[in-house]
Design a protein around this motif. Structure first.
Motif, PDB file in Angstrom:
ATOM      1  N   ARG A   1      -6.809   4.376   1.663  1.00  0.00           N
ATOM      2  CA  ARG A   1      -6.796   3.001   2.178  1.00  0.00           C
ATOM      3  C   ARG A   1      -8.221   2.462   2.341  1.00  0.00           C
ATOM      4  NH1 ARG A   1      -3.364  -0.504   4.465  1.00  0.00           N
ATOM      5  NH2 ARG A   1      -1.719   0.981   4.938  1.00  0.00           N
TER       6      ARG A   1
ATOM      7  N   TRP B   1      -8.222   1.155  -1.616  1.00  0.00           N
ATOM      8  CA  TRP B   1      -7.345  -0.005  -1.449  1.00  0.00           C
ATOM      9  C   TRP B   1      -8.078  -1.208  -0.854  1.00  0.00           C
ATOM     10  CZ3 TRP B   1      -2.750  -1.274  -3.333  1.00  0.00           C
ATOM     11  CH2 TRP B   1      -2.030  -2.307  -2.736  1.00  0.00           C
TER      12      TRP B   1
ATOM     13  N   GLY C   1      -6.686  -4.789  -2.201  1.00  0.00           N
ATOM     14  CA  GLY C   1      -5.326  -4.541  -2.673  1.00  0.00           C
ATOM     15  C   GLY C   1      -4.270  -5.410  -2.014  1.00  0.00           C
TER      16      GLY C   1
ATOM     17  N   TYR D   1       0.806  -1.216   0.000  1.00  0.00           N
ATOM     18  CA  TYR D   1       0.000   0.000   0.000  1.00  0.00           C
ATOM     19  C   TYR D   1       0.842   1.271   0.000  1.00  0.00           C
ATOM     20  CZ  TYR D   1      -3.159   3.690   1.410  1.00  0.00           C
ATOM     21  OH  TYR D   1      -3.838   4.877   1.473  1.00  0.00           O
TER      22      TYR D   1
ATOM     23  N   PHE E   1      -5.638  -0.281  -8.239  1.00  0.00           N
ATOM     24  CA  PHE E   1      -5.751   0.817  -7.287  1.00  0.00           C
ATOM     25  C   PHE E   1      -5.738   2.157  -8.011  1.00  0.00           C
ATOM     26  CE2 PHE E   1      -3.346   3.583  -4.119  1.00  0.00           C
ATOM     27  CZ  PHE E   1      -4.448   3.850  -3.316  1.00  0.00           C
TER      28      PHE E   1
END
Length: 176
Positions: free
Chosen positions: A67, A71, A76, A6, A88
């Motif tokens: 996030r 994500w 992700g 990430y 993403f």
């Protein structure tokens, strides 16, 4: 599950998104680091915070919004490296549902716009059978066709074509 990618994927997106922009021809309206005012308002409200200009968004809020709203919704952490970045970045620019549907269409998974374990299985199976490059090429073709369609439907959007092309070039290079 892959290593936590990430932070690297977020860094790529933030380089592409830049700072505060409020271009009257951009249908997204005012954005800062790719976060629209509407998304920021929703975030603030959901956390019991007063509404304020997206100009004032903090780096921590940006990371948390990306996030939670992008994500995690594309799973992700569970996508193969490179596919995670590709999906993403697409989710950020074109929406989670569209990014997910394109992935599902390419890997021949039921297309519902929600990445779940059936989609993950299909992605991993596809990568093993057809190589990751085929998946990336087919997905990127869908994204490029979408950009072309935007301009066809609304010629005023042609002014963004150069930026979209630069972003796609950088993304393609990162996916090699």
């Amino acid at each position: 599950m892959t290593a936590n990618r990430y932070p690297d994927c977020l860094a790529f997106v933030l380089r592409a998104e830049g700072g505060y922009v409020d271009d009257p021809l951009d249908h997204g309206g005012a954005t800062n680091q790719g976060i629209t005012q509407r998304t920021y308002d929703d975030w603030q409200e959901s956390h019991g915070l007063p509404l304020q200009s997206v100009r004032l968004i903090s780096a921590e809020e940006v990371a948390a919004i990306y996030r939670n709203h992008y994500w995690r919704r594309i799973l992700g952490d569970d996508l193969p490296p490179r596919i995670d970045l590709m999906v993403f970045d697409t989710a950020v620019q074109h929406g989670v549902s569209r990014a997910s549907k394109w992935l599902q269409a390419v890997v021949m998974s039921p297309v519902d716009g929600v990445v779940g374990y059936k989609t993950l299985y299909a992605v991993n199976d596809y990568v093993m059978r057809n190589q990751i490059k085929v998946l990336i090429d087919d997905y990127m073709d869908l994204r490029n066709a979408f950009y072309a369609g935007i301009v066809t439907r609304d010629p005023t959007q042609a002014r963004f074509r150069k930026g979209w092309s630069r972003r796609m070039y950088r993304l393609s290079s990162a996916l090699l």
